[in-house]
Design an enzyme around this catalytic site. Sequence first.
Site, mmCIF file in Angstrom:
data_model
loop_
_atom_site.group_PDB
_atom_site.id
_atom_site.type_symbol
_atom_site.label_atom_id
_atom_site.label_comp_id
_atom_site.label_asym_id
_atom_site.label_seq_id
_atom_site.Cartn_x
_atom_site.Cartn_y
_atom_site.Cartn_z
ATOM 1 N N LEU A 74 0.928 -1.370 0.121
ATOM 2 C CA LEU A 74 0.174 0.049 -0.101
ATOM 3 C C LEU A 74 0.957 1.346 -0.016
ATOM 4 O O LEU A 74 0.569 2.224 -0.720
ATOM 5 C CB LEU A 74 -1.054 0.110 1.092
ATOM 6 C CG LEU A 74 -2.091 -0.896 1.236
ATOM 7 C CD1 LEU A 74 -2.529 -1.130 2.729
ATOM 8 C CD2 LEU A 74 -3.006 -0.690 0.394
ATOM 9 N N GLY A 75 2.101 1.096 0.633
ATOM 10 C CA GLY A 75 3.000 2.287 0.801
ATOM 11 C C GLY A 75 4.063 2.065 1.354
ATOM 12 O O GLY A 75 4.341 0.842 1.853
ATOM 13 N N LYS B 274 1.763 -3.354 9.000
ATOM 14 C CA LYS B 274 3.161 -2.557 8.642
ATOM 15 C C LYS B 274 4.308 -3.347 9.364
ATOM 16 O O LYS B 274 4.502 -3.598 10.237
ATOM 17 C CB LYS B 274 2.859 -1.261 9.515
ATOM 18 C CG LYS B 274 4.139 -0.216 9.227
ATOM 19 C CD LYS B 274 3.888 1.202 10.049
ATOM 20 C CE LYS B 274 4.911 2.032 9.775
ATOM 21 N NZ LYS B 274 4.662 3.334 10.442
ATOM 22 N N ASP C 248 4.496 12.187 14.372
ATOM 23 C CA ASP C 248 4.489 12.422 12.843
ATOM 24 C C ASP C 248 3.325 12.679 12.079
ATOM 25 O O ASP C 248 2.730 11.765 11.309
ATOM 26 C CB ASP C 248 4.799 10.970 12.571
ATOM 27 C CG ASP C 248 5.645 11.163 10.841
ATOM 28 O OD1 ASP C 248 6.044 12.351 10.431
ATOM 29 O OD2 ASP C 248 5.931 9.971 10.551
#
Length: 739
Positions: free
Chosen positions: A418-419, A440, A537
């Site tokens: 996805l990223g 992740k 973040d």
Amino acid sequence: MGMHGILVQQQRLLEAIILAALAASASAAEPTNSSCIRTCGSLQIPYPFGTTEGCYLDPAFLITCHDSTPFLRRGHIKVLNISLDGELRVTTPIGHDCPNNETTSSYNYELSLLTFSVSYTRNKFTALGCDTYAIIRGTLEKQNFATGCISVCSKIDSVVNGSCSGIGCCQTSIPHGMKNFRVVLRSFNHHSKVGDFNPCSFGFIAEEKAYNFSSLDLINFQNRKTLPLVLDWAVGKETCPDAQKNSTTYACNAEHSECENSPNGPGYRCICRSGYEGNPYLSNDCKDINECEISNPCNTTCTNIPGSFKCDCPKGYEGDGMKNGTGCRLIVTRYRSIPLLLGIGIGFLVLLVGASWIYWGLKRRKLIKLKEKFFKQNGGLMLQQQLSNFEGSVEPAKIFSTKELKKATNNYDESKILGQGGNGIVFKGVLPGNKAVAIKKSKVFDRSQTKQFINEVCLLTQINHRNVVKLLGCCLETRVPILVYEFITNGTLFEHIHYKSHLFSLSWENRMKIAVESAGALAYLHSEASMPIIHRDVKTANILLDDNLTAKVADFGASRLISLDETQVNTLVQGTFGYLDPEYFHSGQLTEKSDVYSFGVVVAELLTGRRAILSDKTEGERNLAMYFVSSVIEDRLLQILDNHIVNEGNIEELKEVANLAKKCLSVRGEDRPSMKEVAMELEGLRNMKKNPQEKVDLKTEETKYVVTNSTQSFSIDAGTSNSSTVTTTVAYDGTIKGR
Ligand SMILES: *[C@@H]1O[C@H](CO)[C@@H](O)[C@H](O)[C@H]1NC(C)=O
Ligand SMILES: *[C@@H]1O[C@H](CO)[C@@H](O)[C@H](O)[C@H]1NC(C)=O
Ligand SMILES: *[C@@H]1O[C@H](CO)[C@@H](O)[C@H](O)[C@H]1NC(C)=O
Ligand SMILES: *[C@@H]1O[C@H](CO)[C@@H](O)[C@H](O)[C@H]1NC(C)=O
Ligand SMILES: *[C@@H]1O[C@H](CO)[C@@H](O)[C@H](O)[C@H]1NC(C)=O
Ligand SMILES: *[C@@H]1O[C@H](CO)[C@@H](O)[C@H](O)[C@H]1NC(C)=O
Ligand SMILES: *[C@@H]1O[C@H](CO)[C@@H](O)[C@H](O)[C@H]1NC(C)=O
Ligand SMILES: *[C@@H]1O[C@H](CO)[C@@H](O)[C@H](O)[C@H]1NC(C)=O
């Protein structure tokens, strides 16, 4: 015909002359003299031996023939057999010692000229007797030696036929290169005690094969006077290489003749090459052996070739064709060999499977061990314990296994990515029950913060806010823990703002909604009772949107969960450039206000549609934050706003939001509003527009809040522009007035 006939005759004559000359020269070198006598009695005397001068190679090979009895040289040693392979069999006397009869008790044996040696392989020294000790003395190359053996027995019954081991008969080997010897016999008691069955001792060096001990010999062996002795004969005193240097004296000049060093003392011998036979000392005497005729070693057609032979298998057959070899076999056709090949193939396959099974078994075990190790290192036990104690309304964190996650992501297939960022890679996964998740995989993990990590995982899984991406659980069986989040369908806010290709550009209403929702989420987490969670973040890329454009703040606290990757230039300071709180950057002191700053950048992004790091350097600033603040201060806001969102109705609202963003972007953290204030102010602005009549209600709520927190003034350092100080005041109604 005349002329022709004469020519032919002349030619024949010439050939005859040449042949005669050749014969003459050959006879000069070798005695093909037909007058040479080659027998003596029944003995064949091959060259290099001979009976007369010119018939032997040198005087060492002279055989004297007396009354059909051959003697070695001019001596009295009788020759029994001459073998061209270097052996000479002669007679040897038997020594005897009979004490009562005063017979000789020793004898000498000397080989004339000392050229031949007694074969140490074929001969043995043997002594017979029951009261006997026997000695041999001899000369080797310029040195003397002595050896011997003892034989004693008390009864004839105790001896064993054929055994020379010291009872009635004893034996010893003889040394290399022995050229002469003397046998001496002695007794201990003059045979007085054994005289009735053994009156004499006997001793001899003789061919081992030629004598078998028998108990009878102890009584009347004296009837036999001699036994055969094998000598090794050789040519000259040189080795082959030295002998070959002088071709006039070299004896192995004949064709197919080879030289071989004597195995026993100096000198050399000639042998016919293998496959040839004959007298190697005579020219043209080594003749090819016709193996086919003599032994026919082939099972099929045998062809004799010089020095060897060939067995030819018929067509369609293979093998060496020899009787004692593989013979000839039908060549197995491919068709016939299929079962064999199949067998080999299957065998190989079984082997391979077995090997890989073992290999994978071992590997699996190792992997399991490794998984357990990582699980422990990553605080898995701690987490399990915490989860077991956990009693909450929300579903607790789930501990996933690597197997589950691999299955969910199709073994981390690239198409599932996805990223991808500095921190790691996010995959889309599908858990059983068709539940989509974002997985992740981070790159680095700070093991020293394991405990904190576990605490935060627990904490985050308990957060159940509609604008926070839910952490479902984690997998601790890998080097770096893997986090599993709920899957948000509609991409990131970043994509929606900046990718022009997005079909629908976000309207201001939607942007406002997103801003309000994310601010609310941040405020909620900052106010978390047990431990304020700082995002660290905040950025548009971390605000996800679902199909209804509901904001979902992602990666919450993950920056602390996933510690310090390689971008960690300043110790502990982390975040994304463009969003990073400058104060935090300089001091390293992290507070909730850092998130406020980053959120200010997000709002500026929403307003201007520009990226946090400006790509266009002509604007004089690298950071959107700086550029935005100075534009607001210099009243250039209208010039930098995103064209898509500006319309007649909302310009005032935009200005207010811009002012709020500017406050968030204050250089000093304490000058920034808290996230809660920001959230409330944004909410107020949004509701005011949506439902102007509700304004009063909201205001009271807000007032209550603002009063408790007292009015603050914000000081903004405008950075590079004039460094003028501007004071703004937050009014009770939530608007911001700036000068
Ligand atoms: C052949 O041998 C005899 C006797 O040994 C000798 O007289 C004669 O010269 C020899 N002939 C040759 C060609 O050597
Ligand atoms: C002599 O030697 C030859 C081979 O060189 C052999 O055939 C023969 O039997 C031997 N004779 C005796 C008496 O050993
Ligand atoms: C000893 O010599 C005599 C004759 O001189 C003979 O008869 C006898 O057999 C000999 N004994 C042995 C053991 O040689
Ligand atoms: C010695 O005995 C062996 C077998 O025991 C036999 O083959 C051989 O011929 C015998 N030798 C003599 C010289 O009797
Ligand atoms: C040895 O052999 C001979 C016959 O060859 C026999 O007469 C004698 O009894 C044997 N001796 C022993 C001790 O076996
Ligand atoms: C070869 O041997 C002969 C006879 O012994 C001798 O006269 C001659 O000099 C030798 N030749 C060489 C090259 O040694
Ligand atoms: C097979 O025959 C060859 C020649 O006939 C021989 O040299 C070799 O020793 C033999 N091998 C066997 C195992 O019999
Ligand atoms: C040789 O041929 C015979 C018959 O021709 C056969 O029985 C034998 O097996 C063959 N031997 C080899 C080694 O091929």
